[in-house]
Write a protein that holds these residues in place. Structure first.
Motif, PDB file in Angstrom:
ATOM      1  N   THR A   1       5.583  -0.791  22.658  1.00 20.49           N
ATOM      2  CA  THR A   1       4.917  -1.805  21.822  1.00 20.49           C
ATOM      3  C   THR A   1       4.174  -1.158  20.647  1.00 20.49           C
ATOM      4  O   THR A   1       4.121  -1.714  19.558  1.00 20.49           O
ATOM      5  CB  THR A   1       3.901  -2.631  22.641  1.00 20.49           C
ATOM      6  N   TYR A   2       3.588   0.018  20.886  1.00 22.59           N
ATOM      7  CA  TYR A   2       2.839   0.715  19.820  1.00 22.59           C
ATOM      8  C   TYR A   2       3.777   1.024  18.649  1.00 22.59           C
ATOM      9  O   TYR A   2       3.477   0.718  17.494  1.00 22.59           O
ATOM     10  CB  TYR A   2       2.235   2.004  20.392  1.00 22.59           C
ATOM     11  N   ALA A   3       4.925   1.623  18.996  1.00 23.87           N
ATOM     12  CA  ALA A   3       5.884   2.001  17.946  1.00 23.87           C
ATOM     13  C   ALA A   3       6.543   0.766  17.325  1.00 23.87           C
ATOM     14  O   ALA A   3       6.736   0.696  16.108  1.00 23.87           O
ATOM     15  CB  ALA A   3       6.930   2.934  18.537  1.00 23.87           C
TER      16      ALA A   3
ATOM     17  N   PHE B   1      14.678   3.983  15.550  1.00 27.61           N
ATOM     18  CA  PHE B   1      13.723   2.999  16.081  1.00 27.61           C
ATOM     19  C   PHE B   1      13.952   2.729  17.574  1.00 27.61           C
ATOM     20  O   PHE B   1      13.110   2.120  18.236  1.00 27.61           O
ATOM     21  CB  PHE B   1      13.849   1.670  15.330  1.00 27.61           C
ATOM     22  N   GLY B   2      15.131   3.109  18.111  1.00 29.58           N
ATOM     23  CA  GLY B   2      15.504   2.778  19.496  1.00 29.58           C
ATOM     24  C   GLY B   2      14.529   3.370  20.499  1.00 29.58           C
ATOM     25  O   GLY B   2      13.998   4.464  20.306  1.00 29.58           O
ATOM     26  N   GLY B   3      14.286   2.655  21.588  1.00 33.63           N
ATOM     27  CA  GLY B   3      13.411   3.146  22.658  1.00 33.63           C
ATOM     28  C   GLY B   3      11.935   3.016  22.355  1.00 33.63           C
ATOM     29  O   GLY B   3      11.090   3.543  23.084  1.00 33.63           O
TER      30      GLY B   3
ATOM     31  N   LYS C   1       8.120  10.027  12.073  1.00 30.72           N
ATOM     32  CA  LYS C   1       9.063  10.212  13.197  1.00 30.72           C
ATOM     33  C   LYS C   1       8.357  10.517  14.515  1.00 30.72           C
ATOM     34  O   LYS C   1       8.889  10.261  15.589  1.00 30.72           O
ATOM     35  CB  LYS C   1      10.066  11.314  12.860  1.00 30.72           C
ATOM     36  N   SER C   2       7.104  11.034  14.410  1.00 29.49           N
ATOM     37  CA  SER C   2       6.414  11.385  15.659  1.00 29.49           C
ATOM     38  C   SER C   2       5.764  10.159  16.313  1.00 29.49           C
ATOM     39  O   SER C   2       5.235  10.249  17.418  1.00 29.49           O
ATOM     40  CB  SER C   2       5.356  12.456  15.393  1.00 29.49           C
ATOM     41  N   THR C   3       5.769   9.005  15.629  1.00 31.39           N
ATOM     42  CA  THR C   3       5.130   7.816  16.230  1.00 31.39           C
ATOM     43  C   THR C   3       6.081   6.625  16.316  1.00 31.39           C
ATOM     44  O   THR C   3       5.642   5.482  16.485  1.00 31.39           O
ATOM     45  CB  THR C   3       3.874   7.398  15.437  1.00 31.39           C
ATOM     46  N   ILE C   4       7.377   6.873  16.187  1.00 29.52           N
ATOM     47  CA  ILE C   4       8.348   5.775  16.369  1.00 29.52           C
ATOM     48  C   ILE C   4       9.437   6.231  17.337  1.00 29.52           C
ATOM     49  O   ILE C   4       9.584   7.419  17.601  1.00 29.52           O
ATOM     50  CB  ILE C   4       8.993   5.316  15.031  1.00 29.52           C
ATOM     51  N   GLY C   5      10.194   5.254  17.829  1.00 31.39           N
ATOM     52  CA  GLY C   5      11.295   5.588  18.738  1.00 31.39           C
ATOM     53  C   GLY C   5      10.789   6.047  20.094  1.00 31.39           C
ATOM     54  O   GLY C   5       9.584   6.021  20.382  1.00 31.39           O
TER      55      GLY C   5
ATOM     56  N   PRO D   1       3.865   6.263  23.062  1.00 28.48           N
ATOM     57  CA  PRO D   1       2.915   6.812  24.038  1.00 28.48           C
ATOM     58  C   PRO D   1       3.074   6.252  25.454  1.00 28.48           C
ATOM     59  O   PRO D   1       2.556   6.817  26.408  1.00 28.48           O
ATOM     60  CB  PRO D   1       1.548   6.437  23.457  1.00 28.48           C
ATOM     61  N   THR D   2       3.802   5.110  25.610  1.00 25.65           N
ATOM     62  CA  THR D   2       3.942   4.527  26.957  1.00 25.65           C
ATOM     63  C   THR D   2       5.129   5.157  27.673  1.00 25.65           C
ATOM     64  O   THR D   2       6.217   5.235  27.107  1.00 25.65           O
ATOM     65  CB  THR D   2       4.237   3.011  26.866  1.00 25.65           C
TER      66      THR D   2
END
Ligand SMILES: Cc1cc2nc3c(=O)[nH]c(=O)nc-3n(C[C@H](O)[C@H](O)[C@H](O)COP(=O)(O)OP(=O)(O)OC[C@H]3O[C@@H](n4cnc5c(N)ncnc54)[C@H](O)[C@@H]3O)c2cc1C
Length: 266
Positions: free
Chosen positions: A94-96, A89-91, A218-222, A227-228
């Motif tokens: 806001t989206y993630a 979850f690190g890094g 996994k492709s949309t967290i961390g 995306p920012t």
């Protein structure tokens, strides 16, 4: 009947703000506090609990050192605290972040009477995006900038405070509301609460707990899934001291008018 409160641990920016060479906050060397707006959200939840008997559950996404903050919330009267924590979850931006918190709340279980309360804005990230994004991801109605919350059955009447007035909005639960400091004054921890706070279990949601949830990918967290990208960060130059006009009201008004006229402002 539950109220989920999202609570972020933030650096205390009222003291010395430490910035690393790359321009990012040096969080490790700064004191941490509970995000101020989140304490208003906790107080709103506890007030509704006192009146209607809700179970109040705090959710924080952060590293393990966030535990003492969650214990303080238990000492205020929060029934259960969930720490969402894991390297995966690190890094998160806001989206993630909102995706992970939405998955965690959904994993806990949302029912008809439930309410999600968030602070309006975190004092470090400052985007005010996470609460509304949680609502979007869970398909729930949302009201931002709540300055008052009243309950009648499973309908809430919320006073939404804007710069130039206010709106009264009715919303059905389950819903998400973001809270501002005008809503209330957060209560202190009680002595018995402090004594018992470390006895209560802390619920940990790590990546394996949430990995099967449809919102977790996994492709949309961390960091990699965020995306920012921070292109550049900098400390703005300090503003000058300004010009002091001295004299009586008539003189200073005339002087101010001629300065503004010279700059073509009036
Ligand atoms: C590329 C990138 C990498 C980043 N990496 C990190 C990082 O490693 N560590 C880090 O701390 N920040 C990191 N951030 C910042 C992080 O994205 C934001 O701090 C975070 O997503 C919340 O946004 P915000 O602070 O603007 O919250 P806002 O949207 O202003 O917060 C509104 C409300 O949402 C709730 N909320 C927000 N965040 C949390 C949370 N974590 N847990 C519970 N409730 C919450 C609170 O109730 C808060 O009052 C990163 C940002 C980017 C763009």
């Amino acid at each position: 009947m539950k109220i989920f409160v999202t609570v972020k641990q933030v650096p205390d920016t009222s003291g010395k703000v430490a910035v690393k060479a790359d321009g990012t906050l040096d969080r490790a060397s700064m004191q941490t506090i509970t995000n101020p707006d989140d304490l208003n959200a906790v107080e709103a939840a506890l007030t509704l609990k006192d009146e209607y008997g809700y179970k109040v559950v705090a959710f924080c996404m952060g590293p393990p050192p966030a535990e003492p903050m969650l214990r303080e919330l238990i000492a205020m009267g929060v029934d259960e605290a969930v720490l969402i924590s894991g390297r995966e979850f690190g890094g998160s931006d806001t989206y993630a972040t909102s995706q992970i918190i939405a998955a965690a709340i959904d994993h806990y279980g949302i029912e008809e009477d439930d309410i999600i309360l968030a602070g309006r804005q975190a004092i470090d990230g400052d985007t005010a995006q996470v609460g509304p994004q949680i609502a979007e991801k869970l398909g729930l109605p949302q009201i931002t900038y709540a300055g008052d919350i009243k309950k009648e059955g499973n309908t809430l009447t919320v006073k939404r405070i804007l710069e130039d007035g206010y709106m009264m909005i009715k919303v059905q639960t389950p819903c998400m509301i973001t809270c501002i400091k005008e809503l209330n004054t957060p209560r202190y921890m009680t002595v018995s609460g402090v004594l018992g706070a470390w006895e209560k279990p802390l619920t940990i949601y790590d990546y394996p707990t949430l990995q099967d949830h449809p919102l977790i990918d996994k492709s949309t967290i961390g960091l990699k899934g965020s995306p920012t990208n921070i292109y550049k960060s900098f400390t703005p130059p300090q503003k000058g001291v300004g010009t002091m006009l001295k004299g009586d009201g008539k003189d200073t008004t005339n002087e101010l008018a001629s300065i503004l006229a010279a700059k073509h402002i009036i």
